[in-house]
Design an enzyme around this catalytic site. Structure first.
Site, PDB file in Angstrom:
ATOM      1  N   CYS A 139      46.022  41.463  39.241  1.00 52.23           N
ATOM      2  CA  CYS A 139      44.778  41.476  39.700  1.00 52.23           C
ATOM      3  C   CYS A 139      44.994  42.081  41.412  1.00 52.23           C
ATOM      4  CB  CYS A 139      43.904  40.153  39.751  1.00 52.23           C
ATOM      5  SG  CYS A 139      44.988  38.757  40.494  1.00 52.23           S
ATOM      6  N   TYR A 146      52.576  32.425  32.786  1.00 49.24           N
ATOM      7  CA  TYR A 146      51.237  32.270  33.493  1.00 49.24           C
ATOM      8  C   TYR A 146      50.039  32.436  32.437  1.00 49.24           C
ATOM      9  CZ  TYR A 146      54.044  33.521  37.499  1.00 49.24           C
ATOM     10  OH  TYR A 146      55.067  33.519  38.455  1.00 49.24           O
ATOM     11  N   ASP A 186      51.063  37.539  33.559  1.00 50.27           N
ATOM     12  CA  ASP A 186      49.825  37.598  34.269  1.00 50.27           C
ATOM     13  C   ASP A 186      49.863  36.696  35.413  1.00 50.27           C
ATOM     14  OD1 ASP A 186      47.218  37.967  34.498  1.00 50.27           O
ATOM     15  OD2 ASP A 186      46.428  36.899  32.581  1.00 50.27           O
ATOM     16  N   CYS A 194      22.171  36.905  43.101  1.00 49.87           N
ATOM     17  CA  CYS A 194      23.119  37.944  43.253  1.00 49.87           C
ATOM     18  C   CYS A 194      23.212  38.835  42.363  1.00 49.87           C
ATOM     19  CB  CYS A 194      24.535  37.122  43.262  1.00 49.87           C
ATOM     20  SG  CYS A 194      26.102  38.403  43.113  1.00 49.87           S
ATOM     21  N   GLN A 249      38.347  35.378  32.440  1.00 50.91           N
ATOM     22  CA  GLN A 249      37.853  36.566  32.917  1.00 50.91           C
ATOM     23  C   GLN A 249      36.330  36.477  33.123  1.00 50.91           C
ATOM     24  OE1 GLN A 249      39.738  39.040  34.458  1.00 50.91           O
ATOM     25  NE2 GLN A 249      41.717  38.512  33.697  1.00 50.91           N
ATOM     26  N   CYS A 290      25.779  39.554  53.241  1.00 48.94           N
ATOM     27  CA  CYS A 290      26.796  39.127  52.109  1.00 48.94           C
ATOM     28  C   CYS A 290      28.087  39.626  52.224  1.00 48.94           C
ATOM     29  CB  CYS A 290      26.136  38.899  50.861  1.00 48.94           C
ATOM     30  SG  CYS A 290      27.198  38.484  49.470  1.00 48.94           S
ATOM     31  N   GLU A 306      52.482  27.899  31.204  1.00 53.22           N
ATOM     32  CA  GLU A 306      51.282  27.766  32.151  1.00 53.22           C
ATOM     33  C   GLU A 306      51.393  26.728  33.312  1.00 53.22           C
ATOM     34  OE1 GLU A 306      48.042  27.807  34.291  1.00 53.22           O
ATOM     35  OE2 GLU A 306      48.753  29.500  33.225  1.00 53.22           O
ATOM     36  N   CYS A 333      30.727  41.785  48.326  1.00 53.10           N
ATOM     37  CA  CYS A 333      30.696  43.341  47.684  1.00 53.10           C
ATOM     38  C   CYS A 333      31.243  44.185  48.808  1.00 53.10           C
ATOM     39  CB  CYS A 333      29.378  43.801  47.186  1.00 53.10           C
ATOM     40  SG  CYS A 333      28.726  43.181  45.793  1.00 53.10           S
ATOM     41  N   CYS A 342      21.397  46.039  46.227  1.00 56.37           N
ATOM     42  CA  CYS A 342      21.402  44.805  46.621  1.00 56.37           C
ATOM     43  C   CYS A 342      20.880  44.697  48.215  1.00 56.37           C
ATOM     44  CB  CYS A 342      22.509  44.034  46.708  1.00 56.37           C
ATOM     45  SG  CYS A 342      22.510  42.123  47.192  1.00 56.37           S
TER      46      CYS A 342
END
Length: 369
Positions: free
Chosen positions: A324, A232, A297, A177, A203, A98, A256, A101, A90
């Site tokens: 995550c 969750y 989660d 992007c 996701q 940017c 949730e 990343c 990129c």
């Protein structure tokens, strides 16, 4: 991508921003940077972006004052390059550009090795565990690009598209992007369609729902008649397949915090008991019967002690923890260990190539199991 939020700190002495130092690059650290230790007279730890472990670089301080314990910096010149260094695909990736990343300058296979090192280091430091793990590639991207099925741009005054610099609100004009997928998500997993709100969570990597569902089911091995707690639960991704596995003699409860997602999960998993509300508060007040299986989660900050303690109070035979953030996962795994649960296995997936983010599925069981 939205700008990373961080507190504005009061200066602690003279600013060192803009100063340059020549340095050897140390190991990767959680957050998309490497560690550099500047010798005396500076004697500072520096969190360095745009470098690869083992390189020799010229770094430029981007955040830091005389009294700070650590500084942040960009590698602005590479004096001795790593064999794993590549030209970023990129044109907007690099110092001052940017900030979306972290690793475009690193060979893709080495990116996954770096993420593996981070996951292992977090589990060692925060949970006292030495865990074998390999960050796995996931089908659905194109050499680490074109995987974001939901992409947001900032808007320039002239209406053009932009991204933001790292830890900044400053806009960087962009044409496109390279992480953006050619098509939006179809909201399916293993052939089943799910209803998702237009701006609701799903996701973003096209291969993520399938691999995560498979990893959770492989860890838990749900049996007909078992009782499952999905926390969750979102729109019911895991609850849908748990309900199918435990059948009509089993029970699935999905909790949730987002009311819209919870309402949609009643459509996506009509056989489940669905409850909208804060997970900790719901568990403290209801569903206190034993459960065989639990899926966690949580958001990026993790489940945290109150929720973990509510989970272990129900004495499940197995827990699948989808994370995550490896640091939050490691802290929660340590809390599980306090209450008699051990980490039986761990899988990690490269659902966010070119960034430092990584998704893990931890399998926890009682120590006596």
């Amino acid at each position: 991508m939205s700008p990373r939020q961080h507190r504005t700190r009061k200066p602690r002495g003279r600013s060192r921003v803009g100063e340059r130092f020549e340095a050897e690059v140390g190991p990767v650290a959680h957050g998309g940077h490497c560690i550099v230790r500047l010798p005396e007279p500076e004697a500072r730890v520096v969190f360095l972006r745009h470098a690869v472990p083992g390189e020799r670089v010229v770094l430029e301080i981007t955040e830091g004052t005389e009294g700070d314990r650590f500084w942040r910096a960009d590698a602005v010149e590479v004096l001795s390059a790593s064999p794993d260094r590549v030209t970023p695909p990129c044109p907007y990736a690099g110092p001052g550009r940017c900030g979306g990343c972290d690793f475009q300058h690193v060979r893709l296979e080495r990116q996954r090795e770096l993420k593996t090192e981070v996951v292992r280091e977090q589990l060692s430091r925060l949970a006292g565990l030495d865990v074998p793990v390999v960050v796995e590639a996931v089908p659905g991207d194109q050499g680490g690009l074109h995987w974001r099925t939901r992409q947001r741009y900032a808007t320039l005054p002239d209406g053009g598209r932009a991204m933001r610099q790292h830890r900044s609100h400053r806009l960087v004009p962009v044409d496109e992007c390279l992480l953006e997928a050619p098509a939006p998500s179809d909201h399916t997993a293993h052939g089943h369609a799910f209803q998702v709100a237009e701006d609701g969570f799903w996701q973003v990597h096209p291969g993520a729902p399938d691999v995560l569902v498979t990893a959770v089911l492989d860890a838990l091995e749900p049996q007909p008649g078992e009782r499952c707690l999905d926390l969750y639960a979102g729109v019911g991704l895991f609850a849908r397949f748990l309900a199918e596995a435990v059948g009509t003699t089993g029970r699935v409860v999905a909790v949730e915090g987002d009311a819209r997602a919870s309402a949609l999960s009643t459509r996506n998993v009509p056989t489940a008991v669905v409850r909208a509300g804060d997970v900790g508060e719901v568990l403290a007040a209801s569903y206190d019967e034993p459960f065989d299986l639990v899926v966690l989660d949580p958001p990026r900050e993790g489940a945290r002690r109150p929720v973990v303690e509510q989970v272990v109070a129900r004495r499940p035979r197995a827990v699948a923890y989808v994370a995550c953030d490896p640091a939050a996962m490691a802290r929660d795994v340590a809390i599980f260990a306090e209450h008699g649960y051990r980490l039986a296995s761990l899988r990690a997936f490269d659902l966010f190539p070119m960034t430092h983010h990584v998704e893990c599925v931890a399998h926890l069981v009682p120590v006596e199991a």
